[in-house]
Design a protein around this motif. Structure first.
Motif, short mmCIF file in Angstrom:
data_model
loop_
_atom_site.label_atom_id
_atom_site.label_comp_id
_atom_site.label_asym_id
_atom_site.label_seq_id
_atom_site.Cartn_x
_atom_site.Cartn_y
_atom_site.Cartn_z
N GLN A 180 -4.81 -5.95 6.64
CA GLN A 180 -4.86 -6.42 5.26
C GLN A 180 -4.08 -5.49 4.34
O GLN A 180 -4.09 -4.27 4.54
N VAL A 212 -3.70 -3.38 1.23
CA VAL A 212 -4.58 -2.75 0.25
C VAL A 212 -3.78 -1.72 -0.54
O VAL A 212 -2.84 -1.13 -0.01
N LYS A 266 -6.69 2.93 -2.94
CA LYS A 266 -7.99 2.36 -2.67
C LYS A 266 -8.36 2.51 -1.19
O LYS A 266 -9.54 2.62 -0.85
N ALA A 267 -7.36 2.52 -0.34
CA ALA A 267 -7.60 2.58 1.09
C ALA A 267 -8.29 3.88 1.48
O ALA A 267 -8.10 4.92 0.84
N GLN A 294 -0.82 -1.28 4.70
CA GLN A 294 -1.58 -2.17 5.58
C GLN A 294 -2.74 -1.44 6.21
O GLN A 294 -2.61 -0.28 6.62
N CYS A 295 -3.87 -2.10 6.29
CA CYS A 295 -5.03 -1.53 6.98
C CYS A 295 -4.69 -1.37 8.46
O CYS A 295 -4.08 -2.25 9.06
N TYR A 308 -7.64 2.59 6.19
CA TYR A 308 -8.46 1.41 6.39
C TYR A 308 -8.80 0.76 5.06
O TYR A 308 -8.96 1.46 4.05
N CYS A 309 -8.91 -0.55 5.08
CA CYS A 309 -9.41 -1.25 3.91
C CYS A 309 -10.91 -0.94 3.81
O CYS A 309 -11.51 -0.46 4.76
#
Ligand SMILES: [Zn+2]
Length: 98
Positions: free
Chosen positions: A28, A30, A34-35, A22-23, A69-70
């Motif tokens: 969100q 993710v 990728k985060a 989770q971001c 973070y996203c």
């Protein structure tokens, strides 16, 4: 296929589906690879006092907090920037403290 980034914006490589996280800002979901990760040191004492204590030779403990973070939150917070076509090809410079 022309791609915007060599890594397609992820650090997945050839592996399949990975863990979702989770971001830390908006919540969100993710993919972990990728985060954008941002870690910072958190001290119990404020910076002015910290400086003074360090001068006197005191060891001040601090902990490291890592946040994920996203992409949109990372751009908003300045963790990463939108880079031009040529800049995207370069490896990002890693800043290290001491
Ligand atoms: Zn977010």
């Amino acid at each position: 296929m022309p791609v915007k980034r060599k890594s397609r914006g992820r650090a997945k490589g050839g592996k399949g589906r990975g863990a979702m996280i989770q971001c830390s800002s908006c919540g969100q979901l993710v993919p972990r690879d990728k985060a954008k990760r941002a870690s910072r040191r958190i001290s119990m004492v404020d910076s002015a006092l910290y400086k003074e204590l360090r001068q006197k030779g005191t060891y001040v403990s601090s902990r490291t907090e890592t946040r994920y973070y996203c992409v949109s939150c990372a751009v908003h917070r300045g963790v990463v920037r939108v880079r031009s076509k040529d800049e995207r090809k370069q490896r990002p410079q890693i800043r290290r403290r001491r």
